[in-house]
Design a protein around this motif. Sequence first.
Motif, PDB file in Angstrom:
ATOM      1  N   HIS A  23     -36.586  12.694  24.499  1.00 16.48           N
ATOM      2  CA  HIS A  23     -36.327  11.654  25.494  1.00 16.48           C
ATOM      3  C   HIS A  23     -36.303  10.293  24.809  1.00 16.48           C
ATOM      4  O   HIS A  23     -37.085  10.047  23.898  1.00 16.48           O
ATOM      5  N   ALA A  25     -36.239   6.252  26.213  1.00 18.94           N
ATOM      6  CA  ALA A  25     -36.209   5.305  27.334  1.00 18.94           C
ATOM      7  C   ALA A  25     -36.079   3.895  26.776  1.00 18.94           C
ATOM      8  O   ALA A  25     -36.876   3.475  25.931  1.00 18.94           O
ATOM      9  N   LEU A  55     -32.091  13.239  26.017  1.00 17.68           N
ATOM     10  CA  LEU A  55     -31.915  12.542  27.290  1.00 17.68           C
ATOM     11  C   LEU A  55     -32.195  11.064  27.053  1.00 17.68           C
ATOM     12  O   LEU A  55     -33.295  10.684  26.642  1.00 17.68           O
ATOM     13  N   ASP A  57     -32.318   7.355  28.730  1.00 18.84           N
ATOM     14  CA  ASP A  57     -32.397   6.611  29.987  1.00 18.84           C
ATOM     15  C   ASP A  57     -31.815   5.211  29.777  1.00 18.84           C
ATOM     16  O   ASP A  57     -32.395   4.380  29.086  1.00 18.84           O
ATOM     17  N   ARG A  59     -30.881   3.259  32.447  1.00 21.91           N
ATOM     18  CA  ARG A  59     -30.894   2.605  33.758  1.00 21.91           C
ATOM     19  C   ARG A  59     -31.273   1.131  33.726  1.00 21.91           C
ATOM     20  O   ARG A  59     -30.840   0.379  34.582  1.00 21.91           O
ATOM     21  N   LEU A  86     -28.663   8.940  31.328  1.00 22.47           N
ATOM     22  CA  LEU A  86     -29.128   8.649  32.677  1.00 22.47           C
ATOM     23  C   LEU A  86     -28.758   7.210  33.030  1.00 22.47           C
ATOM     24  O   LEU A  86     -29.180   6.271  32.344  1.00 22.47           O
ATOM     25  N   SER A  88     -27.788   4.205  36.331  1.00 22.55           N
ATOM     26  CA  SER A  88     -28.394   3.775  37.590  1.00 22.55           C
ATOM     27  C   SER A  88     -27.537   3.934  38.833  1.00 22.55           C
ATOM     28  O   SER A  88     -28.062   3.905  39.935  1.00 22.55           O
ATOM     29  N   SER A 114     -29.280  11.368  38.264  1.00 23.76           N
ATOM     30  CA  SER A 114     -30.520  12.085  38.591  1.00 23.76           C
ATOM     31  C   SER A 114     -31.144  12.638  37.307  1.00 23.76           C
ATOM     32  O   SER A 114     -30.506  13.410  36.583  1.00 23.76           O
ATOM     33  N   GLU A 115     -32.385  12.265  37.058  1.00 18.55           N
ATOM     34  CA  GLU A 115     -33.074  12.760  35.870  1.00 18.55           C
ATOM     35  C   GLU A 115     -33.269  14.272  35.943  1.00 18.55           C
ATOM     36  O   GLU A 115     -33.118  14.977  34.943  1.00 18.55           O
ATOM     37  N   THR A 116     -33.583  14.780  37.125  1.00 18.67           N
ATOM     38  CA  THR A 116     -33.770  16.220  37.304  1.00 18.67           C
ATOM     39  C   THR A 116     -32.498  16.982  36.937  1.00 18.67           C
ATOM     40  O   THR A 116     -32.552  17.993  36.226  1.00 18.67           O
ATOM     41  N   ALA A 118     -30.098  15.961  34.966  1.00 18.23           N
ATOM     42  CA  ALA A 118     -29.873  15.806  33.530  1.00 18.23           C
ATOM     43  C   ALA A 118     -30.734  16.790  32.739  1.00 18.23           C
ATOM     44  O   ALA A 118     -30.238  17.468  31.833  1.00 18.23           O
ATOM     45  N   VAL A 119     -32.004  16.899  33.083  1.00 17.84           N
ATOM     46  CA  VAL A 119     -32.914  17.820  32.396  1.00 17.84           C
ATOM     47  C   VAL A 119     -32.450  19.263  32.609  1.00 17.84           C
ATOM     48  O   VAL A 119     -32.427  20.060  31.662  1.00 17.84           O
TER      49      VAL A 119
END
Length: 138
Positions: A23, A25, A55, A57, A59, A86, A88, A114-116, A118-119
Amino acid sequence: MESKAIEFSQGKIWFDEEQGIIHFAHRPKAVVTIEDSRKYIETVPIFGNKRYPLLVDLRQIKAITKDARSYFANEGSKVVLALALLVSSPLSKIIGNFIISMEHYSIPTRLFTSETEAVDWLKKLVVETHDAHVATDL
């Protein structure tokens, strides 16, 4: 179980062992340069001698330079199995898909709001890749 996060000026990176996903971020209003992209790619191998899905992020990000995007598109496939970005909003997703098509990523790459989702997509790719390797090992 998550590994300890490695902090950068523009964000942090960590490995989630349970998910099998790296991940990243970004910090709010981060501006990512080619130097940042180089640091991120150089860091990925510390999580193991294997290519994992990533992943990212985006956003809260402010911008990613064209050089940074191009560098990751070209060099990222050496250390990353797949890339989920991910974003926004649906508008960000449309713009991002256009940018991705111009960069010619050589690994599976998709944008998500949606993070879910993507995972789930990344985990599915891990299973498919594992199954393909098992089938060729027989």
